[in-house]
Design a protein around this motif. Structure first.
Motif, PDB file in Angstrom:
ATOM      1  N   GLN A  63      -5.365   5.619   5.826  1.00 36.58           N
ATOM      2  CA  GLN A  63      -5.464   4.186   5.747  1.00 36.58           C
ATOM      3  C   GLN A  63      -4.428   3.501   6.087  1.00 36.58           C
ATOM      4  O   GLN A  63      -4.481   2.438   6.639  1.00 36.58           O
ATOM      5  CB  GLN A  63      -5.858   3.904   4.398  1.00 36.58           C
ATOM      6  N   LEU A  64      -3.127   3.780   5.727  1.00 34.64           N
ATOM      7  CA  LEU A  64      -1.666   3.210   5.813  1.00 34.64           C
ATOM      8  C   LEU A  64      -1.408   2.957   7.246  1.00 34.64           C
ATOM      9  O   LEU A  64      -1.093   2.241   7.700  1.00 34.64           O
ATOM     10  CB  LEU A  64      -0.718   3.871   5.185  1.00 34.64           C
ATOM     11  N   LEU A  65      -1.776   4.151   8.172  1.00 36.60           N
ATOM     12  CA  LEU A  65      -1.800   4.048   9.660  1.00 36.60           C
ATOM     13  C   LEU A  65      -2.777   3.156  10.333  1.00 36.60           C
ATOM     14  O   LEU A  65      -2.478   2.408  11.143  1.00 36.60           O
ATOM     15  CB  LEU A  65      -1.732   5.433  10.218  1.00 36.60           C
ATOM     16  N   ASP A  66      -3.855   3.514   9.831  1.00 39.57           N
ATOM     17  CA  ASP A  66      -4.791   3.055  10.462  1.00 39.57           C
ATOM     18  C   ASP A  66      -4.965   1.192  10.256  1.00 39.57           C
ATOM     19  O   ASP A  66      -5.492   0.420  11.283  1.00 39.57           O
ATOM     20  CB  ASP A  66      -6.438   3.380   9.962  1.00 39.57           C
ATOM     21  N   SER A  67      -4.622   0.661   9.014  1.00 37.61           N
ATOM     22  CA  SER A  67      -4.420  -0.682   9.023  1.00 37.61           C
ATOM     23  C   SER A  67      -3.519  -1.408   9.770  1.00 37.61           C
ATOM     24  O   SER A  67      -3.461  -2.570  10.175  1.00 37.61           O
ATOM     25  CB  SER A  67      -4.022  -0.879   7.725  1.00 37.61           C
ATOM     26  N   ARG A  68      -2.627  -0.728  10.495  1.00 37.46           N
ATOM     27  CA  ARG A  68      -1.493  -1.132  11.487  1.00 37.46           C
ATOM     28  C   ARG A  68      -2.187  -1.244  12.903  1.00 37.46           C
ATOM     29  O   ARG A  68      -1.931  -2.122  13.556  1.00 37.46           O
ATOM     30  CB  ARG A  68      -0.123  -0.334  11.693  1.00 37.46           C
ATOM     31  N   LEU A  69      -2.974  -0.590  13.187  1.00 38.60           N
ATOM     32  CA  LEU A  69      -3.511  -0.486  14.567  1.00 38.60           C
ATOM     33  C   LEU A  69      -4.427  -1.997  14.980  1.00 38.60           C
ATOM     34  O   LEU A  69      -3.816  -2.455  16.098  1.00 38.60           O
ATOM     35  CB  LEU A  69      -4.878   0.553  14.915  1.00 38.60           C
ATOM     36  N   PRO A  70      -5.037  -2.499  14.318  1.00 36.69           N
ATOM     37  CA  PRO A  70      -5.502  -3.659  14.713  1.00 36.69           C
ATOM     38  C   PRO A  70      -4.587  -5.010  14.700  1.00 36.69           C
ATOM     39  O   PRO A  70      -4.617  -5.775  15.508  1.00 36.69           O
ATOM     40  CB  PRO A  70      -6.906  -3.874  13.779  1.00 36.69           C
ATOM     41  N   LEU A  71      -3.481  -4.561  13.714  1.00 38.53           N
ATOM     42  CA  LEU A  71      -2.554  -5.437  13.784  1.00 38.53           C
ATOM     43  C   LEU A  71      -1.807  -5.548  15.089  1.00 38.53           C
ATOM     44  O   LEU A  71      -1.263  -6.653  15.564  1.00 38.53           O
ATOM     45  CB  LEU A  71      -1.817  -5.319  12.546  1.00 38.53           C
ATOM     46  N   ASP A  91       6.657  -6.396  10.897  1.00 42.36           N
ATOM     47  CA  ASP A  91       5.930  -5.608  10.101  1.00 42.36           C
ATOM     48  C   ASP A  91       6.711  -5.204   8.911  1.00 42.36           C
ATOM     49  O   ASP A  91       6.313  -4.659   7.761  1.00 42.36           O
ATOM     50  CB  ASP A  91       5.211  -4.387  10.725  1.00 42.36           C
ATOM     51  N   GLN A  92       7.791  -5.492   8.906  1.00 45.78           N
ATOM     52  CA  GLN A  92       8.809  -5.094   7.831  1.00 45.78           C
ATOM     53  C   GLN A  92       8.270  -5.349   6.253  1.00 45.78           C
ATOM     54  O   GLN A  92       8.160  -4.418   5.398  1.00 45.78           O
ATOM     55  CB  GLN A  92      10.134  -5.420   7.959  1.00 45.78           C
ATOM     56  N   GLU A  93       8.024  -6.636   6.070  1.00 39.87           N
ATOM     57  CA  GLU A  93       7.684  -6.924   4.601  1.00 39.87           C
ATOM     58  C   GLU A  93       6.205  -6.330   4.292  1.00 39.87           C
ATOM     59  O   GLU A  93       5.937  -5.659   3.342  1.00 39.87           O
ATOM     60  CB  GLU A  93       7.968  -8.364   4.490  1.00 39.87           C
ATOM     61  N   LYS A  94       5.468  -6.659   5.367  1.00 42.04           N
ATOM     62  CA  LYS A  94       4.077  -6.319   5.042  1.00 42.04           C
ATOM     63  C   LYS A  94       3.840  -4.700   4.920  1.00 42.04           C
ATOM     64  O   LYS A  94       3.032  -4.368   4.224  1.00 42.04           O
ATOM     65  CB  LYS A  94       3.087  -6.798   6.074  1.00 42.04           C
ATOM     66  N   GLY A  95       4.598  -4.115   5.696  1.00 44.32           N
ATOM     67  CA  GLY A  95       4.728  -2.454   5.665  1.00 44.32           C
ATOM     68  C   GLY A  95       5.022  -1.982   4.314  1.00 44.32           C
ATOM     69  O   GLY A  95       4.454  -1.204   3.960  1.00 44.32           O
ATOM     70  N   VAL A  96       6.107  -2.697   4.066  1.00 39.63           N
ATOM     71  CA  VAL A  96       6.498  -2.402   2.561  1.00 39.63           C
ATOM     72  C   VAL A  96       5.235  -2.345   1.353  1.00 39.63           C
ATOM     73  O   VAL A  96       5.127  -1.576   0.720  1.00 39.63           O
ATOM     74  CB  VAL A  96       7.998  -3.093   2.059  1.00 39.63           C
ATOM     75  N   GLY A  97       4.794  -3.404   1.537  1.00 40.33           N
ATOM     76  CA  GLY A  97       3.508  -3.900   0.552  1.00 40.33           C
ATOM     77  C   GLY A  97       2.453  -2.699   0.725  1.00 40.33           C
ATOM     78  O   GLY A  97       1.749  -2.153  -0.315  1.00 40.33           O
TER      79      GLY A  97
END
Length: 219
Positions: A63-71, A91-97
């Motif tokens: 999920q962590l990886l797949d959530s970045r694909l559409p972004l 993506d730095q701040e959102k990626g941390v969350g």
């Protein structure tokens, strides 16, 4: 799937007692770079020079990886490629969350909230399952201190830790001088296909540039 590289970097950055993130800015850049590296290893993203390209959009099952694909797809705005540094910055701040949320979902960390000055909410993520970070530190020590050969993912993790200057988080009992040469050797070594190593070099450069700029701005 095993804990991701981004989650491993986040675990190293969390204080075991307080649950607060240490070296938050640098750790954030490394987390964003680690997510991107996982996507490269999964064949969803390619990096050539200073640019990244989305090559496949099928889910990886993580999920962590797949959530970045559409972004990433939206961020590209119809272009075939954009700068790696621009994505890491975005993506730095959102990626941390997202990474902390993933760790909570695995039961590795918890979450508490308190108010700073009685007004501003601040979240902490205390350790819930210490076995994961203990195994991680043992793996890193075996490679960097004891000289064991790293697998592809461990080498990539060490390369990101090295570029973001997170040595103290990964090896709190050792000076940077004691681990720096070995980490640099691993980052430059023949541990993966050339395309992956080229991507790592570009992300190392991007993370290092951003980290140095951030440190300079606050010093």
């Amino acid at each position: 799937m095993a804990v991701t590289l981004a989650e491993e970097i986040m675990l190293l950055s969390l204080d075991d007692d307080s649950g607060l993130i240490k070296q938050r800015q640098s750790a954030g850049w490394a987390v964003a770079g680690a997510i991107l590296l996982e996507l490269v290893l999964a064949g969803r993203v390619s990096i050539a020079g200073k640019y990244l390209e989305l090559t496949r959009v099928e889910p990886t099952g993580e999920q962590l990886l797949d959530s970045r694909l559409p972004l990433i797809e939206t961020w590209l705005r119809g272009r075939c490629k954009r700068r790696v540094t621009d994505w890491l910055t975005k993506d730095q701040e959102k990626g941390v969350g997202a990474t902390l949320e993933s760790l909570r979902g695995r039961g590795v960390v918890g979450e508490t909230e308190h108010k700073v000055l009685g007004v501003f909410p601040r979240r902490r993520h205390p350790e819930a399952d210490g076995s994961v970070v203990r195994a991680l530190r043992e793996r890193l020590e075996a490679v960097v201190v004891m000289g064991a050969e790293p697998d592809e993912r461990t080498a990539g993790l060490i390369a990101l830790i090295h570029s973001a200057r997170l040595h103290r988080l990964a090896f709190p009992g050792l000076s940077r001088r004691q681990v720096d040469a070995r980490m640099a050797e691993i980052a430059a070594g023949q541990w993966a296909a050339e395309g992956v190593r080229a991507a790592i070099r570009e992300m190392q450069a991007a993370v290092a540039v951003i980290t140095i700029a951030t440190v300079a701005a606050v010093s």
